[in-house]
Design a protein around this motif. Sequence first.
Motif, PDB file in Angstrom:
ATOM      1  N   UNK A 128      10.352  13.770   0.683  1.00  0.00           N
ATOM      2  CA  UNK A 128      10.011  15.171   0.477  1.00  0.00           C
ATOM      3  C   UNK A 128       8.682  15.446   1.174  1.00  0.00           C
ATOM      4  N   UNK A 129       8.240  16.679   1.132  1.00  0.00           N
ATOM      5  CA  UNK A 129       7.024  17.062   1.856  1.00  0.00           C
ATOM      6  C   UNK A 129       5.902  17.443   0.904  1.00  0.00           C
ATOM      7  N   UNK A 130       4.692  17.475   1.428  1.00  0.00           N
ATOM      8  CA  UNK A 130       3.535  17.892   0.643  1.00  0.00           C
ATOM      9  C   UNK A 130       3.722  19.327   0.165  1.00  0.00           C
ATOM     10  N   UNK A 131       4.234  20.190   1.049  1.00  0.00           N
ATOM     11  CA  UNK A 131       4.441  21.601   0.703  1.00  0.00           C
ATOM     12  C   UNK A 131       5.432  21.742  -0.448  1.00  0.00           C
ATOM     13  N   UNK A 156      -2.459  11.918   0.477  1.00  0.00           N
ATOM     14  CA  UNK A 156      -2.959  12.694   1.605  1.00  0.00           C
ATOM     15  C   UNK A 156      -4.416  12.342   1.878  1.00  0.00           C
ATOM     16  N   UNK A 157      -4.848  12.651   3.078  1.00  0.00           N
ATOM     17  CA  UNK A 157      -6.214  12.342   3.480  1.00  0.00           C
ATOM     18  C   UNK A 157      -7.038  13.614   3.506  1.00  0.00           C
ATOM     19  N   UNK A 158      -8.130  13.606   2.740  1.00  0.00           N
ATOM     20  CA  UNK A 158      -9.035  14.739   2.688  1.00  0.00           C
ATOM     21  C   UNK A 158     -10.467  14.253   2.845  1.00  0.00           C
ATOM     22  N   UNK A 159     -11.151  14.789   3.834  1.00  0.00           N
ATOM     23  CA  UNK A 159     -12.541  14.400   4.098  1.00  0.00           C
ATOM     24  C   UNK A 159     -12.695  12.886   4.203  1.00  0.00           C
ATOM     25  N   UNK A 160     -11.814  12.291   5.001  1.00  0.00           N
ATOM     26  CA  UNK A 160     -11.822  10.846   5.274  1.00  0.00           C
ATOM     27  C   UNK A 160     -11.548   9.989   4.032  1.00  0.00           C
ATOM     28  N   UNK A 178       0.838  -1.190   0.000  1.00  0.00           N
ATOM     29  CA  UNK A 178       0.000   0.000   0.000  1.00  0.00           C
ATOM     30  C   UNK A 178       0.877   1.244   0.000  1.00  0.00           C
ATOM     31  N   UNK A 179       0.510   2.230  -0.826  1.00  0.00           N
ATOM     32  CA  UNK A 179       1.282   3.468  -0.918  1.00  0.00           C
ATOM     33  C   UNK A 179       1.274   4.206   0.416  1.00  0.00           C
ATOM     34  N   UNK A 180       2.445   4.629   0.862  1.00  0.00           N
ATOM     35  CA  UNK A 180       2.565   5.335   2.133  1.00  0.00           C
ATOM     36  C   UNK A 180       2.069   6.763   2.046  1.00  0.00           C
ATOM     37  N   UNK A 189      -4.374  10.649  -4.051  1.00  0.00           N
ATOM     38  CA  UNK A 189      -3.008  10.478  -4.548  1.00  0.00           C
ATOM     39  C   UNK A 189      -2.662  11.632  -5.485  1.00  0.00           C
ATOM     40  N   UNK A 190      -1.513  12.233  -5.270  1.00  0.00           N
ATOM     41  CA  UNK A 190      -1.080  13.356  -6.095  1.00  0.00           C
ATOM     42  C   UNK A 190       0.338  13.098  -6.591  1.00  0.00           C
ATOM     43  N   UNK A 191       0.575  13.344  -7.881  1.00  0.00           N
ATOM     44  CA  UNK A 191       1.913  13.153  -8.431  1.00  0.00           C
ATOM     45  C   UNK A 191       2.261  14.311  -9.359  1.00  0.00           C
TER      46      UNK A 191
END
Length: 389
Positions: free
Chosen positions: A344-347, A85-89, A13-15, A93-95
Amino acid sequence: MANVKANLSQNYTTGEKGSKDMIFYRTSDYFTPTIMDIEIDKSTGFSKEGLNKVNKDVQKFAKKIITNPLISFTDVLCNYYSVKTKKENKFVFNSKLDVLKATILKSEGQSTSLDDLEKKAKELMVQHLDTTKFYRIKSGLIGSRDTISFSKEYNNKNAVHTKAKNELTTTKSELDDFMYRNNFLSKNKFDFIQQPELYDYTFEGTTYTKQNEFAYVLTFKPRKSKAMYVGKLYVSENDYAVLRAEYVLDEGEKVHNINLKFLLGIKMSENVSKGTIIYNKRAEDDNYYLQYAATENGHYMYVKRPLKLIELTKGEKDVLALDFKVEATTRKKIEFLNMSRSATTVAAIDKIKEENFKYLTIKAYDPKIWKDYNAIEPLQEMKQFKAVN
């Protein structure tokens, strides 16, 4: 294998931590026709002599493709950024993709793909059809309700709601899809991992991987008729993760097979499917990421059909009628190498601005192009390939 299956979600599972991966991605495409018979029987406004000339041009084009089958090689070196990332439960996935260098090796003026062949076919059609009119397709007894036109204005209008694709979006989509399909969680492909009840497994011994991980070595072959593959698995002693999988279709097996040759003049099959997949453990957690993959898929196709394009009008109609017979094989080889990986970070990912790129077209393989990078050793076909003008 029961333990392997039980731990699949935990291992693959993707971390949720962001990563930057330097990826080298090579695609090799082959289109090899053995038969390309195309003859225009009728074209409104063309005399018999005119059709004879056009048919000679079509035959010349077909002969050129048979003599010089379509081959192309694309190499892409890129930084691939990804995070979940988790949004509204819900997990999202973002790339993002930053292409450092990209090359394409093909003959000058040669079609790179079947899509390019379709464009050439449309160019031929425009010579015989009025681009201001609309047509309906009929093949044999089968008619189509689809309306087509070769008018640029009409096609541009229909493309308004279609997201424009460029090299960047196409390449990123291909990478996302390739990594998704070669995740061992994929139920459609890795049935020898997902459905162990279909196979017989033999313990062949133990070994240490390059990462010094102790692994069990298993070979597998079909037990039930639904199973299609033979191969070998390397399974971690520690967490039962599949570290390496080697697979190939068993003799006589096909992934897909459609035979309507006598009924509709169509026969197609996927008769080549093999690969080597390697996973390494991520430094940031106990999960695994795709480190290397080499896959090959091949298809056989046979199509023998009459085709008519009939103008949509109540009065006298323009008609283009042709017969075509095509028999060919296609192959696609893909090599994927994760050359380096860092956190790396989300930001940081959000700040990255994606930019489109253009392929550098080359006529022969030149090792100097990649001398500053640890690229995958070129295929033998690439070394031997020379452009045909």
